[in-house]
Design a protein around this motif. Sequence first.
Motif, PDB file in Angstrom:
ATOM      1  N   HIS A  35      13.477  -0.205   6.131  1.00 11.75           N
ATOM      2  CA  HIS A  35      12.136  -0.727   5.846  1.00 11.75           C
ATOM      3  C   HIS A  35      12.129  -2.233   5.615  1.00 11.75           C
ATOM      4  CE1 HIS A  35      11.018   3.512   4.166  1.00 11.75           C
ATOM      5  NE2 HIS A  35      10.830   3.450   5.466  1.00 11.75           N
ATOM      6  N   ASP A  38      10.227  -4.700   7.982  1.00 13.99           N
ATOM      7  CA  ASP A  38       9.673  -3.937   9.105  1.00 13.99           C
ATOM      8  C   ASP A  38       8.360  -3.294   8.673  1.00 13.99           C
ATOM      9  OD1 ASP A  38       9.042  -2.292  11.223  1.00 13.99           O
ATOM     10  OD2 ASP A  38      11.096  -1.615  11.562  1.00 13.99           O
ATOM     11  N   ARG A  40       5.907  -2.027  10.266  1.00 10.88           N
ATOM     12  CA  ARG A  40       5.524  -0.799  10.986  1.00 10.88           C
ATOM     13  C   ARG A  40       6.253   0.406  10.402  1.00 10.88           C
ATOM     14  NH1 ARG A  40       1.029  -2.715  13.624  1.00 10.88           N
ATOM     15  NH2 ARG A  40       1.558  -4.576  14.829  1.00 10.88           N
ATOM     16  N   ALA A  41       7.549   0.251  10.126  1.00 11.87           N
ATOM     17  CA  ALA A  41       8.309   1.354   9.520  1.00 11.87           C
ATOM     18  C   ALA A  41       7.774   1.677   8.130  1.00 11.87           C
ATOM     19  CB  ALA A  41       9.788   0.986   9.458  1.00 11.87           C
ATOM     20  N   ASP A  43       4.660   1.267   7.139  1.00 11.37           N
ATOM     21  CA  ASP A  43       3.402   1.988   7.339  1.00 11.37           C
ATOM     22  C   ASP A  43       3.651   3.468   7.633  1.00 11.37           C
ATOM     23  OD1 ASP A  43       1.724  -0.152   6.882  1.00 11.37           O
ATOM     24  OD2 ASP A  43       1.492  -0.669   9.000  1.00 11.37           O
ATOM     25  N   THR A  44       4.679   3.749   8.421  1.00 10.00           N
ATOM     26  CA  THR A  44       5.001   5.140   8.758  1.00 10.00           C
ATOM     27  C   THR A  44       5.378   5.925   7.510  1.00 10.00           C
ATOM     28  OG1 THR A  44       5.739   4.504  10.978  1.00 10.00           O
ATOM     29  CG2 THR A  44       6.530   6.609  10.125  1.00 10.00           C
ATOM     30  N   ALA A  45       6.188   5.311   6.658  1.00  6.40           N
ATOM     31  CA  ALA A  45       6.594   5.984   5.416  1.00  6.40           C
ATOM     32  C   ALA A  45       5.392   6.220   4.506  1.00  6.40           C
ATOM     33  CB  ALA A  45       7.653   5.152   4.694  1.00  6.40           C
ATOM     34  N   ALA A  47       2.316   6.589   5.378  1.00  5.45           N
ATOM     35  CA  ALA A  47       1.475   7.638   5.968  1.00  5.45           C
ATOM     36  C   ALA A  47       2.008   9.030   5.622  1.00  5.45           C
ATOM     37  CB  ALA A  47       1.409   7.455   7.480  1.00  5.45           C
ATOM     38  N   GLN A  48       3.316   9.161   5.446  1.00  2.00           N
ATOM     39  CA  GLN A  48       3.899  10.431   5.023  1.00  2.00           C
ATOM     40  C   GLN A  48       3.593  10.736   3.560  1.00  2.00           C
ATOM     41  OE1 GLN A  48       7.982   9.286   7.148  1.00  2.00           O
ATOM     42  NE2 GLN A  48       8.089  11.287   6.197  1.00  2.00           N
ATOM     43  N   GLY A 173      -0.636  -5.650  11.487  1.00  2.00           N
ATOM     44  CA  GLY A 173      -1.193  -4.294  11.533  1.00  2.00           C
ATOM     45  C   GLY A 173      -2.521  -4.148  10.822  1.00  2.00           C
TER      46      GLY A 173
END
Length: 393
Positions: A35, A38, A40-41, A43-45, A47-48, A173
């Motif tokens: 992370h 990053d 984007r990474a 944001d992915t975490a 979102a989980q 983003g």
Amino acid sequence: MNLMDVQRDPALAELRRRVRDFVAQHAIPLETRAHVHDPRALDTALAQLRPIARSLGLYLPQLPREHGGLGLGWVERSVVLEEAGRSYLGPGALNCAAPDQPNMISLLRQGSAGQRRAYLGPLAAGEIRSCFAMTEPAPGAGSDPSMLATRAERRPGGWVINGRKWFITGAVGASFAIVLATTDAGPTQFIVETSNPGFRLLRAIPAIDPYAIGGHGDIELADCFVTDEAVLGEAGEGFAYAQQRLEPARLSHCMRLLGRARRALELAQDYVNERRSFGERLADLQQVQAMVADCHMDLHASRLMTLDCAARMDAGLPVKTESAMAKVFVSEALYRVADRSAQLMGALGMSEDAPVSLILRELRPFRIYDGASELHRATLGRRFLSSRQGDIR
């Protein structure tokens, strides 16, 4: 609610426990060095994690219930944000991280009904992110907002904005930016969608802090046309709105980063209790004990200053002075805690094999962001010296 209420309130104690359990069971296990820098990474975490936080009734502590939040006051919020802040993923998972948290409050206070529908709703739901674009490269606005160089000119049906913004946290983003620009009426805030052809993210600026949600963007606004509906609040009131935004934003940073410094100290204490050198535990050395004691005193004083300012905000009292004092003291005290924690862990504290070195990097910029310590000290000093009152309390 005062300090004694915080300590005695069973409902708040239960909420604290639930947030701490969420961070320990869901956020910390998802932490990874992947992370670092990053967005984007990250944001992915997040979102989980957000659906889990929502299902546990921990989501949006800062918003009123009618907007899907928990409706917490500032003192109650301080408890939640400190516990969430033990992980860099915690505040974002609860959707109470900067810059979205203060942007939500700005939209709630100054936004029109249409702006709330278009931006506050999706922001609160975690469907989009945002940023706040005020800082500019030299000779534009930095610590001195009166140097604002970005300008918006009137056009039929709207405005054309030209200027440059940088170190804009959350820009990578983001779906929209709240942009501060000067106009004939005075400084004005505009909502600018990042899909606007006149809005361009030039780059993500590499910075010392590893986990800034959305990074730090370098933005160009070139003949960027927005309609009259893009004005946030009243034209000419941009500085007043920014000040209203910054005071609670500084305090929220104190709350969240208290949790990060606590985490660093917890890790350091575990280390010195286990690590042996020259035939004894590091924890048995008086110098180590003194460093740990100093850390706890810094944390305790930081928490008290933060809670005092939060209680004043709950009471509707002005906190211009108190928020500035808290921001300076807490930012420096928490950095001392993280620095000592890294020192206590030796080479491990310098590495990324343990989170402490990354926490240290997160805490360092707090002495700059939302107003450098030196600027606040100068402002506070002038304020105190110009007052005939011996005791400002």
